[in-house]
Structures are given as structure tokens and as C-alpha cells.
Motif scaffolding. Structure first.
Motif, mmCIF file in Angstrom:
data_model
loop_
_atom_site.group_PDB
_atom_site.id
_atom_site.type_symbol
_atom_site.label_atom_id
_atom_site.label_comp_id
_atom_site.label_asym_id
_atom_site.label_seq_id
_atom_site.Cartn_x
_atom_site.Cartn_y
_atom_site.Cartn_z
ATOM 1 N N LEU A 57 0.929 -1.158 -0.016
ATOM 2 C CA LEU A 57 -0.163 0.104 -0.117
ATOM 3 C C LEU A 57 0.859 1.178 0.054
ATOM 4 N N LEU A 58 1.930 1.188 0.883
ATOM 5 C CA LEU A 58 2.887 2.385 0.881
ATOM 6 C C LEU A 58 3.592 2.763 -0.446
ATOM 7 N N SER A 59 4.059 1.556 -0.917
ATOM 8 C CA SER A 59 4.481 1.872 -2.369
ATOM 9 C C SER A 59 3.733 2.141 -3.433
ATOM 10 N N SER A 60 2.716 1.698 -3.216
ATOM 11 C CA SER A 60 1.630 1.989 -4.447
ATOM 12 C C SER A 60 1.244 3.400 -4.257
ATOM 13 N N ALA A 61 1.059 4.075 -2.947
ATOM 14 C CA ALA A 61 0.900 5.459 -2.869
ATOM 15 C C ALA A 61 1.858 6.202 -3.355
ATOM 16 N N PHE A 62 3.199 5.862 -3.250
ATOM 17 C CA PHE A 62 4.211 6.629 -3.609
ATOM 18 C C PHE A 62 4.380 6.526 -5.307
ATOM 19 N N MET A 63 4.105 5.415 -5.968
ATOM 20 C CA MET A 63 4.045 5.353 -7.239
ATOM 21 C C MET A 63 2.816 6.133 -7.857
ATOM 22 N N ALA A 65 1.472 8.725 -6.676
ATOM 23 C CA ALA A 65 1.610 10.007 -6.609
ATOM 24 C C ALA A 65 2.851 10.716 -7.387
ATOM 25 N N ILE A 66 3.876 9.877 -7.335
ATOM 26 C CA ILE A 66 5.173 10.403 -8.055
ATOM 27 C C ILE A 66 5.153 9.824 -9.340
ATOM 28 N N ASN A 67 5.079 8.477 -9.564
ATOM 29 C CA ASN A 67 5.573 8.096 -10.720
ATOM 30 C C ASN A 67 4.326 8.307 -12.031
ATOM 31 N N CYS A 68 3.296 8.050 -11.486
ATOM 32 C CA CYS A 68 2.033 7.979 -12.326
ATOM 33 C C CYS A 68 1.569 9.201 -12.513
ATOM 34 N N LYS A 69 1.930 10.380 -11.358
ATOM 35 C CA LYS A 69 1.356 11.674 -11.343
ATOM 36 C C LYS A 69 -0.098 11.950 -11.088
ATOM 37 N N GLY A 70 -0.777 10.727 -10.424
ATOM 38 C CA GLY A 70 -2.090 11.062 -10.174
ATOM 39 C C GLY A 70 -3.159 10.328 -11.241
ATOM 40 N N ARG A 71 -2.485 9.730 -12.250
ATOM 41 C CA ARG A 71 -3.070 9.259 -13.328
ATOM 42 C C ARG A 71 -2.717 7.965 -13.635
ATOM 43 N N PRO A 72 -2.961 6.779 -13.001
ATOM 44 C CA PRO A 72 -2.284 5.558 -13.419
ATOM 45 C C PRO A 72 -3.114 5.035 -14.568
ATOM 46 N N ALA A 73 -4.331 5.239 -14.858
ATOM 47 C CA ALA A 73 -4.981 4.799 -16.104
ATOM 48 C C ALA A 73 -4.009 4.989 -17.480
ATOM 49 N N LYS A 74 -3.228 6.025 -17.228
ATOM 50 C CA LYS A 74 -2.729 6.613 -18.440
ATOM 51 C C LYS A 74 -1.317 5.668 -18.573
ATOM 52 N N TYR A 75 -0.930 4.958 -17.652
ATOM 53 C CA TYR A 75 0.321 3.968 -17.505
ATOM 54 C C TYR A 75 -0.008 2.598 -17.590
ATOM 55 N N ILE A 76 -1.102 2.162 -16.933
ATOM 56 C CA ILE A 76 -1.454 0.980 -16.660
ATOM 57 C C ILE A 76 -2.801 0.777 -17.281
ATOM 58 N N THR A 77 -3.000 -0.412 -17.782
ATOM 59 C CA THR A 77 -4.361 -0.942 -18.213
ATOM 60 C C THR A 77 -5.279 -0.974 -16.998
ATOM 61 N N GLY A 78 -5.059 -1.601 -16.051
ATOM 62 C CA GLY A 78 -6.003 -1.596 -15.122
ATOM 63 C C GLY A 78 -6.237 -0.466 -14.058
ATOM 64 N N GLY A 79 -5.438 0.457 -14.213
ATOM 65 C CA GLY A 79 -5.660 1.716 -13.528
ATOM 66 C C GLY A 79 -5.155 1.381 -11.902
ATOM 67 N N VAL A 80 -5.951 1.757 -11.111
ATOM 68 C CA VAL A 80 -5.371 1.827 -9.544
ATOM 69 C C VAL A 80 -5.417 0.452 -9.075
#
Length: 109
Positions: A57-63, A65-80
Motif C-alpha cells: 500500500l505504501l509503495s503503491s501510494a508513492f507510485m 503520486a510520484i511516478n504516475c502523477k495521479g493518473r495511473p490509467a494513463k500508464y497501466i491498463t488496470g488503473g489503480v
């Protein structure tokens, strides 16, 4: 309607696909580190798995906020959900490193 087409195009955009490798590596290293910490601390049973869940959960929160810039659907098919999903290989890695470090540190307890 254009945003849906753009979102689908972003999933196959080469820099975003390469970024997925970074996210997978970060999740793998988080699992290894959590296993080492659980083993050194001598955690057993559900306490060790609780540490694993907290590390995911902690590493996902960092990813998120930082790596996905708050939009994981842009980078990953399944999103959050795909970002939080630890994956079978990471669970096995955690258990392997956990038992390795537990055996090394607490062998004569």
C-alpha cells in the motif's frame, strides 16, 4: 470522446510502456525489502503478511503520486487496481526473502 481515444493510445505509447517496467521493478524491490525486514524483525504468521500489505500500500501510494502523477490509467491498463495488486510473483518473493532472513538471523533462538 477524444479523451477515450487518447487514453487508449497512451497505453501503447512507448515511453509509458517502458515506464511499466519501472513500476514492476519498484513493486518487486518493495516486496524484497519487506521480506527482509519481516525476517530480521522475526515476525511470524499474520504480522509478517501485515507488513507485506502495508509495504504494498505504501509503495503503491508513492507510485501513484510520484511516478504516475495521479493518473495511473494513463500508464497501466488496470488503473489503480493494477497498481495496488501485488502479483503472485511478488508474494512468492516476499515469502522467500522473509524465510531466508528469518532463518539467517534467528537460527539459534
Amino acid at each position: 470522446m477524444a479523451s477515450t481515444k487518447d487514453d487508449a493510445a497512451q497505453l501503447i505509447y512507448t515511453p509509458n510502456v517502458q515506464h511499466n517496467g519501472v513500476l514492476n521493478s519498484a513493486k518487486f524491490l518493495s516486496s524484497c525489502f519487506a521480506g527482509a525486514v519481516a525476517g530480521v524483525l522475526g515476525l511470524e504468521n499474520w504480522l509478517g503478511f501485515g507488513l507485506f500489505v502495508m509495504s504494498i500500500l505504501l509503495s503503491s501510494a508513492f507510485m501513484y503520486a510520484i511516478n504516475c502523477k495521479g493518473r495511473p490509467a494513463k500508464y497501466i491498463t488496470g488503473g489503480v487496481w493494477e497498481l495496488v495488486n501485488p502479483g503472485q510473483d511478488n508474494m512468492f518473493t516476499f515469502v522467500l526473502v522473509w524465510t531466508l532472513f528469518y532463518g539467517i538471523v534467528h537460527v539459534y533462538d
